[in-house]
Scaffold this motif. Sequence first.
Motif, PDB file in Angstrom:
ATOM      1  N   LYS A 114     -80.935-115.134  37.457  1.00  0.00           N
ATOM      2  CA  LYS A 114     -81.950-116.180  37.656  1.00  0.00           C
ATOM      3  C   LYS A 114     -83.263-115.505  38.070  1.00  0.00           C
ATOM      4  CE  LYS A 114     -78.926-119.929  39.043  1.00  0.00           C
ATOM      5  NZ  LYS A 114     -78.710-121.067  39.916  1.00  0.00           N
ATOM      6  N   HIS A 139     -72.590-113.434  43.733  1.00  0.00           N
ATOM      7  CA  HIS A 139     -72.208-114.620  42.973  1.00  0.00           C
ATOM      8  C   HIS A 139     -70.713-114.621  42.645  1.00  0.00           C
ATOM      9  CE1 HIS A 139     -71.519-117.031  39.322  1.00  0.00           C
ATOM     10  NE2 HIS A 139     -72.151-117.908  40.066  1.00  0.00           N
ATOM     11  N   ARG A 143     -68.053-117.565  43.461  1.00  0.00           N
ATOM     12  CA  ARG A 143     -67.361-118.246  42.360  1.00  0.00           C
ATOM     13  C   ARG A 143     -65.841-118.133  42.538  1.00  0.00           C
ATOM     14  NH1 ARG A 143     -69.846-121.083  37.637  1.00  0.00           N
ATOM     15  NH2 ARG A 143     -68.009-121.559  36.485  1.00  0.00           N
ATOM     16  N   ALA A 329     -75.893-130.594  42.894  1.00  0.00           N
ATOM     17  CA  ALA A 329     -75.531-130.322  41.496  1.00  0.00           C
ATOM     18  C   ALA A 329     -74.658-131.422  40.903  1.00  0.00           C
ATOM     19  CB  ALA A 329     -74.796-128.979  41.406  1.00  0.00           C
ATOM     20  N   GLY A 330     -73.935-132.136  41.764  1.00  0.00           N
ATOM     21  CA  GLY A 330     -72.904-133.006  41.216  1.00  0.00           C
ATOM     22  C   GLY A 330     -73.183-134.488  41.261  1.00  0.00           C
ATOM     23  N   THR A 337     -76.783-138.985  33.530  1.00  0.00           N
ATOM     24  CA  THR A 337     -76.144-138.925  32.199  1.00  0.00           C
ATOM     25  C   THR A 337     -75.519-140.278  31.863  1.00  0.00           C
ATOM     26  OG1 THR A 337     -75.712-136.576  32.565  1.00  0.00           O
ATOM     27  CG2 THR A 337     -74.524-137.612  30.763  1.00  0.00           C
ATOM     28  N   ARG A 404     -84.370-117.390  33.459  1.00  0.00           N
ATOM     29  CA  ARG A 404     -83.674-116.122  33.645  1.00  0.00           C
ATOM     30  C   ARG A 404     -84.649-114.966  33.456  1.00  0.00           C
ATOM     31  NH1 ARG A 404     -80.161-119.157  35.191  1.00  0.00           N
ATOM     32  NH2 ARG A 404     -78.012-119.236  34.481  1.00  0.00           N
ATOM     33  N   SER A 482     -75.532-128.172  27.620  1.00  0.00           N
ATOM     34  CA  SER A 482     -75.915-129.032  28.753  1.00  0.00           C
ATOM     35  C   SER A 482     -75.331-128.590  30.091  1.00  0.00           C
ATOM     36  CB  SER A 482     -75.516-130.472  28.452  1.00  0.00           C
ATOM     37  OG  SER A 482     -75.915-130.769  27.145  1.00  0.00           O
ATOM     38  N   PHE A 483     -74.169-127.918  30.062  1.00  0.00           N
ATOM     39  CA  PHE A 483     -73.590-127.405  31.309  1.00  0.00           C
ATOM     40  C   PHE A 483     -73.865-125.899  31.449  1.00  0.00           C
ATOM     41  CE2 PHE A 483     -70.626-131.065  30.546  1.00  0.00           C
ATOM     42  CZ  PHE A 483     -70.871-131.756  31.723  1.00  0.00           C
ATOM     43  N   ARG A 488     -72.423-118.094  34.932  1.00  0.00           N
ATOM     44  CA  ARG A 488     -73.034-119.081  35.835  1.00  0.00           C
ATOM     45  C   ARG A 488     -73.002-120.476  35.246  1.00  0.00           C
ATOM     46  NH1 ARG A 488     -76.640-116.389  40.228  1.00  0.00           N
ATOM     47  NH2 ARG A 488     -75.986-118.271  41.302  1.00  0.00           N
ATOM     48  N   CYS A 490     -71.731-124.283  34.516  1.00  0.00           N
ATOM     49  CA  CYS A 490     -71.429-125.312  35.524  1.00  0.00           C
ATOM     50  C   CYS A 490     -69.956-125.268  35.942  1.00  0.00           C
ATOM     51  CB  CYS A 490     -71.756-126.691  34.940  1.00  0.00           C
ATOM     52  SG  CYS A 490     -71.356-128.022  36.072  1.00  0.00           S
ATOM     53  N   ILE A 491     -69.718-125.106  37.228  1.00  0.00           N
ATOM     54  CA  ILE A 491     -68.335-125.062  37.737  1.00  0.00           C
ATOM     55  C   ILE A 491     -67.745-126.482  37.768  1.00  0.00           C
ATOM     56  CG2 ILE A 491     -68.733-125.349  40.230  1.00  0.00           C
ATOM     57  CD1 ILE A 491     -66.841-122.977  40.681  1.00  0.00           C
ATOM     58  N   SER A 496     -67.266-133.696  36.257  1.00  0.00           N
ATOM     59  CA  SER A 496     -68.234-134.652  35.743  1.00  0.00           C
ATOM     60  C   SER A 496     -67.691-135.433  34.544  1.00  0.00           C
ATOM     61  CB  SER A 496     -69.495-133.875  35.358  1.00  0.00           C
ATOM     62  OG  SER A 496     -70.395-134.720  34.751  1.00  0.00           O
TER      63      SER A 496
HETATM   64  C1  HEM Z   1     -73.622-134.282  33.767  1.00  0.00           C
HETATM   65  C2  HEM Z   1     -73.366-133.580  34.856  1.00  0.00           C
HETATM   66  C3  HEM Z   1     -73.736-132.141  35.083  1.00  0.00           C
HETATM   67  C4  HEM Z   1     -74.610-131.344  34.387  1.00  0.00           C
HETATM   68  C5  HEM Z   1     -75.438-131.697  33.160  1.00  0.00           C
HETATM   69  C6  HEM Z   1     -74.592-130.038  35.028  1.00  0.00           C
HETATM   70  C7  HEM Z   1     -75.318-128.933  34.587  1.00  0.00           C
HETATM   71  C8  HEM Z   1     -75.279-127.690  35.183  1.00  0.00           C
HETATM   72  C9  HEM Z   1     -76.026-126.549  34.721  1.00  0.00           C
HETATM   73  C10 HEM Z   1     -76.955-126.528  33.525  1.00  0.00           C
HETATM   74  C11 HEM Z   1     -75.752-125.513  35.552  1.00  0.00           C
HETATM   75  C12 HEM Z   1     -76.334-124.098  35.494  1.00  0.00           C
HETATM   76  C13 HEM Z   1     -77.501-124.019  36.452  1.00  0.00           C
HETATM   77  C14 HEM Z   1     -78.195-122.656  36.452  1.00  0.00           C
HETATM   78  O1  HEM Z   1     -77.701-121.697  35.896  1.00  0.00           O
HETATM   79  O2  HEM Z   1     -79.267-122.586  37.063  1.00  0.00           O
HETATM   80  C15 HEM Z   1     -74.835-125.998  36.556  1.00  0.00           C
HETATM   81  C16 HEM Z   1     -74.329-125.230  37.587  1.00  0.00           C
HETATM   82  C17 HEM Z   1     -73.544-125.752  38.584  1.00  0.00           C
HETATM   83  N1  HEM Z   1     -73.003-127.010  38.656  1.00  0.00           N
HETATM   84 FE1  HEM Z   1     -73.257-128.502  37.308  1.00  0.00          FE
HETATM   85  N2  HEM Z   1     -73.736-130.077  36.099  1.00  0.00           N
HETATM   86  C18 HEM Z   1     -73.186-131.338  36.163  1.00  0.00           C
HETATM   87  C19 HEM Z   1     -72.267-131.787  37.076  1.00  0.00           C
HETATM   88  C20 HEM Z   1     -71.771-131.055  38.125  1.00  0.00           C
HETATM   89  C21 HEM Z   1     -70.817-131.530  39.098  1.00  0.00           C
HETATM   90  C22 HEM Z   1     -70.165-132.923  39.082  1.00  0.00           C
HETATM   91  C23 HEM Z   1     -70.649-130.533  40.022  1.00  0.00           C
HETATM   92  C24 HEM Z   1     -69.776-130.487  41.243  1.00  0.00           C
HETATM   93  C25 HEM Z   1     -69.099-131.469  41.762  1.00  0.00           C
HETATM   94  C26 HEM Z   1     -71.474-129.418  39.605  1.00  0.00           C
HETATM   95  C27 HEM Z   1     -71.594-128.218  40.279  1.00  0.00           C
HETATM   96  C28 HEM Z   1     -72.301-127.124  39.827  1.00  0.00           C
HETATM   97  C29 HEM Z   1     -72.379-125.853  40.545  1.00  0.00           C
HETATM   98  C30 HEM Z   1     -71.749-125.555  41.909  1.00  0.00           C
HETATM   99  C31 HEM Z   1     -73.151-125.001  39.763  1.00  0.00           C
HETATM  100  C32 HEM Z   1     -73.510-123.534  40.061  1.00  0.00           C
HETATM  101  C33 HEM Z   1     -72.529-122.636  39.337  1.00  0.00           C
HETATM  102  C34 HEM Z   1     -72.775-121.172  39.504  1.00  0.00           C
HETATM  103  O3  HEM Z   1     -73.913-120.743  39.737  1.00  0.00           O
HETATM  104  O4  HEM Z   1     -71.808-120.412  39.390  1.00  0.00           O
HETATM  105  N3  HEM Z   1     -72.143-129.769  38.457  1.00  0.00           N
HETATM  106  N4  HEM Z   1     -74.558-127.324  36.297  1.00  0.00           N
END
Ligand code: HEM
Length: 551
Positions: A114, A139, A143, A329-330, A337, A404, A482-483, A488, A490-491, A496
């Motif tokens: 990042k 990280h 993780r 994030a969650g 969405t 990034r 999208s995730f 890195r 989305c965990i 979701s």
């Molecule tokens: C539609 C729903 C969601 C979308 C679109 C989404 C999208 C993303 C994206 C794009 C990233 C990468 C961010 C980055 O690299 O800067 C991310 C990371 C993450 N998301 Fe999600 N997210 C969603 C739902 C959730 C939910 C429900 C949770 C937890 C309950 C969650 C927890 C996290 C965490 C902890 C990370 C960091 C992961 C890491 O750096 O290893 N997200 N998410």
Amino acid sequence: MAVLSYATTSATSHSSILLVLCGSCAAALLLLWYKSRQRHSIAQVRGPPVKNAIMGNIRDLSYQESVGDLDFEYLKEYGTAWRMQSTLGKPILVLSDPKGLQHVLHKSGYLYPKTTQSRIQTLVVTGRSILWAPHGDTHSRHRKIMNPAFSAPQLRSFLPLFRKSSGKLCQLWKDQVHATEGTTILINNWLARTTLDVVGEAAFDYDFGALDNKDDELSKAYENMFTDATLYPSAWNAVFQAFWDYLPERVLEQVRHIPTREYARTQGVLRVFAKYSRRLIAQKNAALASDRSSRDVLSILVRANASEDAKSRLSDEEMVSQMGALTLAGHETTANTITWMLYELARHPEYQGRMHAEIVAKRAEVAARGDADFSMEDLEALEHLQAAIKETLRYHPIAYLLNRMASEDDTIPLAYPIRSTKGELLSEIPITKGQAIAVNIAAYNRLPEVWGQDAHVWNPMRFIEGKADPQIRVGMFGNLMSFSAGVRGCIGWRFSIIEMQAIVTDLVENFRFTLPKDMPEIIRVPAAVMVPMIKGKQGEGCKLPLHVTPY
Ligand code: HEM
């Protein structure tokens, strides 16, 4: 007297912070001026003309009326990679090419961390959480400890809990919606409250009481935080952040004390979260010691951390920070969405009808089986629901852009060659260490080469008819970005998806969604995440009204 001496010490430390900041900024300015005169490796990549020497043209993106207005225009003109200029002459490679994204996010492991700006911004709002964690050892330590809480079986066990919250939302709407004519409701607000309750209960076993309108300090602190702190960033802040690459980490950690809206608003939230998080972790540690540990994400985290060796364990501060990160994030990501999905269903009544019929048929099967509610397998068998979830994530990606930077010299390959400034075809782009890369999720999700010629149309049937079968695998789900993807990614993506399946099934089974007669124009506003607002009324915050009629 004590108060006076505290005030004096505090004022002295604030003025020394200010002095360090000013001195560092002046040095950075010189360095930046020198750097801006150097030739960079992406000079041959075409991009929009630069209108402003100080602000570059990156600000156009954060001020565009609707996310994608400019991105889709540039995508058409320059192809899947283009160059933009950020503040103080810094060049950015904007990337939406599938092979390029696969390289940056997947194949290179931790080679593209990042940017300092995005890491410090997450430090300001979440503390030393997984979202902040610097690439590499830190990280992977975060993780590893968080992974067990996000395993598929663990998340599937949350289904009854998700259904409980969606049932509560349905009941509240039934109580207020006029039985025959329906009522216009600001659906985004209700969905944000529902997903906040869900994340509270599933992740921490904490009751935010958002749907019950409970006067909860945490949920109040969080309300509208994204838009308050990040919408339409000020010029001074953009210039200030351009220096961050050259400031020592210790100085950067102090930016959270700057009393402007960008930092003060998030700092307030961080403080409240830290207070509650400490309390909850103490409870969970006590429960673990007495063998009464429960199944929420934080309890599993506490358990996983306790069983790690001392060197790999998360510190108290890191543990405390995860609560804010998971809520951040969650919560609104999933709520927004679902909001966009219901909006598209209202615009596509025929598809909504098919989804409703599919759910009603499945309900009859469930009742004939003698079961009270849908199982996970039942929800997964609803193909129109699955397709609508994928299509909405594709069409309206809440996290539309990630930042990034290259930590080494490298070459980024492209699936779709681009035309250079000299007219040559480039199938790879040389990158020098430090080059900033913008991962353009919104643009990748609209590539006609990947999604078909109707990529700019919301059409879930592409997933049912197998039209979307991309050759290069990038994303975590449905080959969408999208995730995000890779180390890195989305965990919480499974969390979701299951949550959306549970909530949307309930809503579409019980209500019909249509556009109100006087439907205002809705725009996709570029705050830290993409949010729906009424055009011309952005000052009123996130709003998306739909007419809701019970079946
Ligand atoms: C539609 C729903 C969601 C979308 C679109 C989404 C999208 C993303 C994206 C794009 C990233 C990468 C961010 C980055 O690299 O800067 C991310 C990371 C993450 N998301 Fe999600 N997210 C969603 C739902 C959730 C939910 C429900 C949770 C937890 C309950 C969650 C927890 C996290 C965490 C902890 C990370 C960091 C992961 C890491 O750096 O290893 N997200 N998410």
